[in-house]
Design a protein around this motif. Structure first.
Motif, PDB file in Angstrom:
ATOM      1  N   ASN A 202       3.485   0.219 -13.909  1.00  0.00           N
ATOM      2  CA  ASN A 202       3.125   0.566 -12.535  1.00  0.00           C
ATOM      3  C   ASN A 202       4.334   0.320 -11.619  1.00  0.00           C
ATOM      4  N   PRO A 203       4.845   1.352 -10.951  1.00  0.00           N
ATOM      5  CA  PRO A 203       6.074   1.185 -10.155  1.00  0.00           C
ATOM      6  C   PRO A 203       5.956   0.128  -9.063  1.00  0.00           C
ATOM      7  N   ALA A 204       4.807   0.092  -8.369  1.00  0.00           N
ATOM      8  CA  ALA A 204       4.645  -0.887  -7.287  1.00  0.00           C
ATOM      9  C   ALA A 204       4.676  -2.312  -7.838  1.00  0.00           C
ATOM     10  N   LEU A 205       4.001  -2.510  -8.964  1.00  0.00           N
ATOM     11  CA  LEU A 205       3.996  -3.848  -9.561  1.00  0.00           C
ATOM     12  C   LEU A 205       5.368  -4.209 -10.101  1.00  0.00           C
ATOM     13  N   LEU A 206       6.069  -3.240 -10.681  1.00  0.00           N
ATOM     14  CA  LEU A 206       7.422  -3.502 -11.180  1.00  0.00           C
ATOM     15  C   LEU A 206       8.352  -3.909 -10.045  1.00  0.00           C
ATOM     16  N   THR A 207       8.249  -3.204  -8.933  1.00  0.00           N
ATOM     17  CA  THR A 207       9.100  -3.530  -7.782  1.00  0.00           C
ATOM     18  C   THR A 207       8.802  -4.936  -7.273  1.00  0.00           C
ATOM     19  N   ALA A 208       7.518  -5.278  -7.172  1.00  0.00           N
ATOM     20  CA  ALA A 208       7.137  -6.622  -6.716  1.00  0.00           C
ATOM     21  C   ALA A 208       7.599  -7.687  -7.712  1.00  0.00           C
ATOM     22  N   LEU A 209       7.472  -7.383  -9.000  1.00  0.00           N
ATOM     23  CA  LEU A 209       7.914  -8.335 -10.025  1.00  0.00           C
ATOM     24  C   LEU A 209       9.416  -8.572  -9.916  1.00  0.00           C
ATOM     25  N   ALA A 210      10.157  -7.506  -9.683  1.00  0.00           N
ATOM     26  CA  ALA A 210      11.604  -7.630  -9.523  1.00  0.00           C
ATOM     27  C   ALA A 210      11.941  -8.475  -8.298  1.00  0.00           C
ATOM     28  N   GLU A 211      11.201  -8.284  -7.219  1.00  0.00           N
ATOM     29  CA  GLU A 211      11.450  -9.071  -6.006  1.00  0.00           C
ATOM     30  C   GLU A 211      11.161 -10.556  -6.230  1.00  0.00           C
ATOM     31  N   ASP A 212      10.272 -10.843  -7.178  1.00  0.00           N
ATOM     32  CA  ASP A 212       9.968 -12.239  -7.526  1.00  0.00           C
ATOM     33  C   ASP A 212      10.908 -12.790  -8.602  1.00  0.00           C
ATOM     34  N   GLY A 213      11.977 -12.044  -8.911  1.00  0.00           N
ATOM     35  CA  GLY A 213      12.900 -12.511  -9.935  1.00  0.00           C
ATOM     36  C   GLY A 213      12.390 -12.302 -11.340  1.00  0.00           C
ATOM     37  N   LEU A 214      11.581 -11.263 -11.534  1.00  0.00           N
ATOM     38  CA  LEU A 214      10.997 -10.923 -12.843  1.00  0.00           C
ATOM     39  C   LEU A 214      10.064 -12.012 -13.359  1.00  0.00           C
ATOM     40  N   GLY A 215       9.479 -12.739 -12.457  1.00  0.00           N
ATOM     41  CA  GLY A 215       8.447 -13.713 -12.802  1.00  0.00           C
ATOM     42  C   GLY A 215       7.222 -13.464 -11.946  1.00  0.00           C
ATOM     43  N   VAL A 216       6.078 -13.902 -12.420  1.00  0.00           N
ATOM     44  CA  VAL A 216       4.841 -13.702 -11.659  1.00  0.00           C
ATOM     45  C   VAL A 216       4.864 -14.647 -10.465  1.00  0.00           C
ATOM     46  N   GLY A 217       5.163 -14.084  -9.304  1.00  0.00           N
ATOM     47  CA  GLY A 217       5.259 -14.872  -8.083  1.00  0.00           C
ATOM     48  C   GLY A 217       4.353 -14.324  -6.990  1.00  0.00           C
ATOM     49  N   PRO A 218       4.549 -14.778  -5.759  1.00  0.00           N
ATOM     50  CA  PRO A 218       3.639 -14.389  -4.663  1.00  0.00           C
ATOM     51  C   PRO A 218       3.647 -12.892  -4.369  1.00  0.00           C
ATOM     52  N   ARG A 219       4.823 -12.239  -4.432  1.00  0.00           N
ATOM     53  CA  ARG A 219       4.860 -10.799  -4.138  1.00  0.00           C
ATOM     54  C   ARG A 219       4.103 -10.019  -5.214  1.00  0.00           C
ATOM     55  N   PHE A 220       4.272 -10.416  -6.447  1.00  0.00           N
ATOM     56  CA  PHE A 220       3.579  -9.723  -7.523  1.00  0.00           C
ATOM     57  C   PHE A 220       2.067  -9.915  -7.401  1.00  0.00           C
ATOM     58  N   ARG A 221       1.639 -11.130  -7.137  1.00  0.00           N
ATOM     59  CA  ARG A 221       0.204 -11.390  -7.008  1.00  0.00           C
ATOM     60  C   ARG A 221      -0.381 -10.566  -5.849  1.00  0.00           C
ATOM     61  N   ARG A 222       0.353 -10.513  -4.751  1.00  0.00           N
ATOM     62  CA  ARG A 222      -0.122  -9.730  -3.604  1.00  0.00           C
ATOM     63  C   ARG A 222      -0.194  -8.259  -3.966  1.00  0.00           C
ATOM     64  N   ALA A 223       0.778  -7.760  -4.724  1.00  0.00           N
ATOM     65  CA  ALA A 223       0.775  -6.347  -5.107  1.00  0.00           C
ATOM     66  C   ALA A 223      -0.425  -6.010  -5.985  1.00  0.00           C
ATOM     67  N   VAL A 224      -0.767  -6.891  -6.899  1.00  0.00           N
ATOM     68  CA  VAL A 224      -1.938  -6.669  -7.761  1.00  0.00           C
ATOM     69  C   VAL A 224      -3.195  -6.553  -6.903  1.00  0.00           C
ATOM     70  N   LEU A 225      -3.375  -7.486  -5.983  1.00  0.00           N
ATOM     71  CA  LEU A 225      -4.571  -7.469  -5.139  1.00  0.00           C
ATOM     72  C   LEU A 225      -4.586  -6.262  -4.215  1.00  0.00           C
ATOM     73  N   ASP A 226      -3.408  -5.860  -3.720  1.00  0.00           N
ATOM     74  CA  ASP A 226      -3.346  -4.681  -2.857  1.00  0.00           C
ATOM     75  C   ASP A 226      -3.779  -3.425  -3.622  1.00  0.00           C
ATOM     76  N   GLU A 273      -7.137   1.804 -15.609  1.00  0.00           N
ATOM     77  CA  GLU A 273      -6.378   1.936 -16.849  1.00  0.00           C
ATOM     78  C   GLU A 273      -5.208   2.898 -16.631  1.00  0.00           C
ATOM     79  N   ALA A 274      -5.470   4.017 -15.947  1.00  0.00           N
ATOM     80  CA  ALA A 274      -4.413   4.994 -15.695  1.00  0.00           C
ATOM     81  C   ALA A 274      -3.312   4.418 -14.824  1.00  0.00           C
ATOM     82  N   ALA A 275      -3.653   3.483 -13.964  1.00  0.00           N
ATOM     83  CA  ALA A 275      -2.663   2.865 -13.079  1.00  0.00           C
ATOM     84  C   ALA A 275      -1.895   1.738 -13.757  1.00  0.00           C
ATOM     85  N   GLY A 276      -2.263   1.379 -14.988  1.00  0.00           N
ATOM     86  CA  GLY A 276      -1.564   0.305 -15.692  1.00  0.00           C
ATOM     87  C   GLY A 276      -2.079  -1.077 -15.369  1.00  0.00           C
ATOM     88  N   LEU A 277      -3.161  -1.171 -14.569  1.00  0.00           N
ATOM     89  CA  LEU A 277      -3.713  -2.478 -14.227  1.00  0.00           C
ATOM     90  C   LEU A 277      -4.575  -3.039 -15.347  1.00  0.00           C
TER      91      LEU A 277
END
Length: 865
Positions: A202-226, A273-277
């Motif tokens: 999922n591009p949005a989740l990948l971008t958020a993960l990258a912003e968190d330093g490729l670790g599950v951080g606050p930006r990634f968690r927020r992106a999942v919920l969004d 499933e189609a969105a990769g979530l």
């Protein structure tokens, strides 16, 4: 920084947009419909339009919104914000028909590109305008770029369906491939594979993960919920149900948990499933969703899930996990799965067993059942932390009507608290008869290992079974029968898969190690450690780590011994260790003393220990460590006090108990430092005449007997000790024996042999990182050849110097020495200065080793005890 999602695996889509724009410029209008799951890049693709369009056309953009669906011409108003002239001509807009609006937008001018994001949320009036424009595409220089959510199972509203019917170009956006994910985050290898597994591409989740330093951080968690909240309440509701149900989730169960219908749940699952979530209809990150739940909502969902699963006949552990998560017992029906789950999980998941039993105990009203639950709770909690088990002991304390199943966990806890529990064992035997042979054997081994023997008149063995022989493990160990000890110990340890008592398992490992089966002992240490780590059994893991530290110490592996002892004490708080804290604590003291870290050892000796420990075998270990530290720091009188207390206890001990401490040799060394050579010789001779203690204790006794001897006899005794030490693998004692042998050769004038052996002693000591050789001897190894033995018979020290040195070696202060010899403190200091210079030592802590064989000037290779 990170690449734009639209520059990753979207070149084909951009090409199709460019093709449609070219047709528009040539006078042929086009409709491009972009669909996809949540956060797959629909809006991001529209964001590329300004660069693509440039000056070739007018670009007007708008976004449909669920909140503005009832706002007439709301989307058109957004479009006209970029065309103020048209907007002014149409003012007031709400008085215009949609045909008039459409005509004004198609008025002559450059080609027109209308981009509407989330067109399915556009108000009906705006959709009519867009539909009007679409019907005139054949003769208009117009490009309509629309995005919609991909939900094939849901019917479109009529206007929306007509608007997006048969587009000229349909672009279906899907999550990125693994290669695309690697390109987006600008990384390769394992990190890219991990990122893809976390996001499903999922591009949005990948971008958020990258912003968190490729670790599950606050930006990634927020992106999942969004992603879950933007598409409507049914998406988040389904995700919450999936997170709560875990592996038990099915579309019908999710629907029932959320009080909705399966036809609603199915399309949501497909979209996620189609969105990769999702992956195989399981959320990739259920923890993110669970953490977002209000505690009250979470408890309600878990309670409802438990009821549904129980009604469907799900396994007790599955039902109990939800009850434990809810922290509630919704009815008496829940007691049964809670109890069954605790029984099934106590070995592999003690924390779950504790939570289940705590809940069941709160809801239980039957007194007898409460006793059973309390015993099970103590047993489960002990695996995690004995102190936690003690907090749950209340309902069982002082009861005399327990059966063996309830009594055993109480007895074990008493053992750790320093109580042999003789009265409870006798009362249980009288009421419930003989225990099961295995339970009897394990309890007997545990109490003998901790307390040195059984409480009076407490029979803990059953006749006629293999466990009857195993129950006498410690007696077999003490008798020096290695094959019998091997059979008994292996019988205990091979039962580990069935949750053998860790105390009995620890004693069995030590029995193997002390009776010449070191390889088997190390093997079982690995097995027990892996099993404890896998099961989350912190208490068992701490105990076997302490046993491993003791084994490392007796191999002379001082760094490993100290590290393992500290690890054992880290795993369990000292209060949780109870009297067994003496095992890792003593090892840490011994190792630090041998390493020359005397301040660390002294600090460890100040740590408070339970008073009850003094009466246990671990109290003896602690006294032994105290004595060794005192010897190493030149406090001879303090050492003598400690080792005499050990000797008093050992002389009154059960003869059938194994002697693992070289207590006679310790006491003999203290006597030697005080000039009581005959008493020292008698002690080690007594040890050598005994069959107990094993190879290591015998070798140490031979080394000390050699110190009581002289000439060729000393060399002979050390020659007998060396192969024994090599056999048992104790490098520290081997280094000490080699240093002694070097001194013995030196005294006999065999200087070449002395130097050769001394070098080997230094090598072994360095391997241990131990302080075995005096500093001056270590310094001399590489700087000068050994001196010839002095031919004079003149004493090295004067009589006055010798008296002062002997008193200083015993630990007396300069003022105490002055009072005893009737000389001033200044005179004492002058004598000591000359003694240090003549003996080539740095301080009084090295004096005991130098004085023990100082009869005359016999060279500079002197023996440390």
């Amino acid at each position: 920084m990170w690449g734009s999602p639209m520059l990753t695996e979207r070149t084909g889509e951009l090409a199709r947009l460019s093709e449609a724009l070219a047709d528009c410029e040539r006078g042929t209008g086009r409709v491009v419909l972009i669909g996809g799951g949540p956060a797959t890049g629909k809006t991001a693709l529209l964001d590329e339009l300004p660069g693509l369009v440039g000056d070739r056309a007018r670009l007007l953009r708008a976004v449909g919104s669920r909140a503005e669906r009832n706002l007439g011409l709301g989307v058109v108003t957004q479009l006209l914000d970029a065309e103020p002239c048209v907007r002014d001509r149409l003012a007031p807009l709400d008085s215009r028909t949609w045909e008039e609006v459409g005509e004004q937008l198609l008025a002559s001018g450059p080609p027109l590109v209308l981009a509407v994001d989330d067109v399915h949320f556009a108000d009906s009036a705006s959709q009519r305008v867009l539909l009007y424009l679409r019907r005139r595409l054949a003769s208009a220089r117009l490009l309509l770029v629309l995005t919609e959510w991909d939900r094939p199972h849901l019917a479109r509203e009529p206007l929306h369906a007509e608007l997006v019917r048969q587009p000229d170009h349909r672009i279906d956006l899907r999550p990125l491939s693994e290669a695309g994910a690697a390109q987006l985050i600008q990384d390769r290898g394992d990190r890219a594979a991990t990122a893809f597994a976390l996001t499903g591409g999922n591009p949005a989740l990948l971008t958020a993960l990258a912003e968190d330093g490729l670790g599950v951080g606050p930006r990634f968690r927020r992106a999942v919920l969004d992603c879950l909240t933007r598409w409507g309440p049914d998406f988040l509701a389904v995700a919450e149900a999936l997170a709560v149900l875990g592996d038990a989730a099915t579309p019908p169960l999710v629907a029932e948990l959320r009080s909705t219908s399966a036809p609603v749940v199915g399309p949501v699952l497909e979209a996620l499933e189609a969105a990769g979530l999702l992956r195989d209809q399981r959320l990739r990150h259920p923890d993110v969703v669970l953490e977002s739940l209000d505690s009250e909502d979470a408890a309600c969902l878990h309670t409802r899930a438990a009821e549904l699963l129980h009604r469907r006949g799900a396994p007790a552990v599955e039902v109990a996990r939800h009850l434990a998560a809810a922290g509630a017992v919704p009815g008496r029906w829940a007691l049964r799965p809670l109890r069954h789950a605790a029984e099934q999980s106590v070995v592999d998941d003690a924390e779950l067993a504790v939570r289940c039993l705590e809940l069941a105990l709160k809801a239980c009203e039957d007194e007898r059942e409460r006793v059973e639950l309390s015993a099970a709770l103590v047993r489960a909690a002990w695996r995690i932390n004995p102190a936690l088990a003690d907090r749950h002991l209340g309902p069982l304390a002082g009861r005399s009507d327990l059966g063996w199943r309830e009594a055993v966990p109480v007895v074990r806890l008493r053992f750790w608290q320093g109580d042999p529990a003789g009265e409870l064992l006798r009362a249980t035997r009288a009421r419930a008869g003989a225990p099961h042979p295995r339970a009897a054997a394990e309890l007997r081994i545990a109490t003998e290992w901790i307390h040195g023997g059984l409480a009076d008149h407490v029979p803990l063995a059953a006749d006629g079974t293999s466990w009857q022989r195993t129950a006498h493990l410690l007696e077999t160990w003490a008798s020096g029968a290695p094959s019998d000890a091997l059979r008994a110990a292996e019988h205990v340890l091979q039962s580990c898969a069935h949750d053998v008592l860790p105390e009995a398992a620890s004693a069995a490992v030590l029995a193997l190690d002390h009776t010449g089966h070191a390889d088997r002992a190390r093997h079982w240490c690995d097995v027990l450690t892996d099993q404890a780590r896998r099961q989350g059994a912190t208490t068992a893991r701490a105990l076997i780590t302490a046993v491993r530290a003791d084994m490392s110490w007796r191999r002379g592996d001082l760094i490993a011994a100290e590290t393992q002892a500290q690890e054992a004490m880290r795993l369990l708080h000292p209060q949780s260790w109870g009297v067994l804290v003496g095992l890792p604590l003593s090892t840490a003291i011994l190792a630090n003393s041998a390493l020359g870290r005397h301040d660390v050892a002294a600090d460890l000796l100040t740590r408070p220990v339970p008073e009850q420990m003094a009466a246990t075998t671990f109290g003896l270990h602690h006294l032994h460590a105290l004595g060794r530290h005192a010897l190493a720091t030149g406090r001879t009188l303090a050492a003598l006090d400690a080792v005499e207390r050990v000797a008093t206890r050992m002389r009154g001990a059960n003869a059938a108990m194994p002697t693992t401490l070289p207590w006679r040799s310790d006491l003999a060394q203290a006597y030697l430092l005080l000039g009581r050579r005959d008493e020292a010789r008698q002690l080690v001779t007594e040890q050598l005449a005994s069959a107990s203690g094993g190879v290591r204790v015998r070798a140490i006794a031979l080394r000390v007997l050699a110190a009581c001897s002289g000439g060729h006899q000393r060399v002979s005794l050390l020659g007998e000790a060396l192969p024994l030490l090599e056999r048992c693998g104790d490098r520290l004692e081997l280094a000490r024996a080699l240093a002694d042998l070097s001194q013995a050769h030196s005294e006999l004038g065999q200087l070449s042999n002395a130097r050769l052996v001394l070098r080997k002693a230094d090598q072994v000591a360095k391997a241990c990182q131990a302080e075995v050789l005096p500093h001056r001897v270590r310094d001399d190894l590489g700087t000068r050849p050994p001196r010839e033995v002095a031919s004079t018979t003149t004493p090295l020290l004067s009589e006055a110097e010798r008296k002062v040195a002997e008193l200083a070696a015993r630990g007396e202060t300069n003022r105490e020495i002055g009072r005893r010899l009737h000389i001033t403190v200044s005179t004492v200091e002058q004598h000591l200065t000359r003694v240090y210079r003549k003996l080539d030592v740095r301080n009084r802590t090295e004096l005991p080793a130098e004085l023990s064989h100082l009869d005359d000037d016999s060279g500079d290779l002197l023996q440390p005890l």
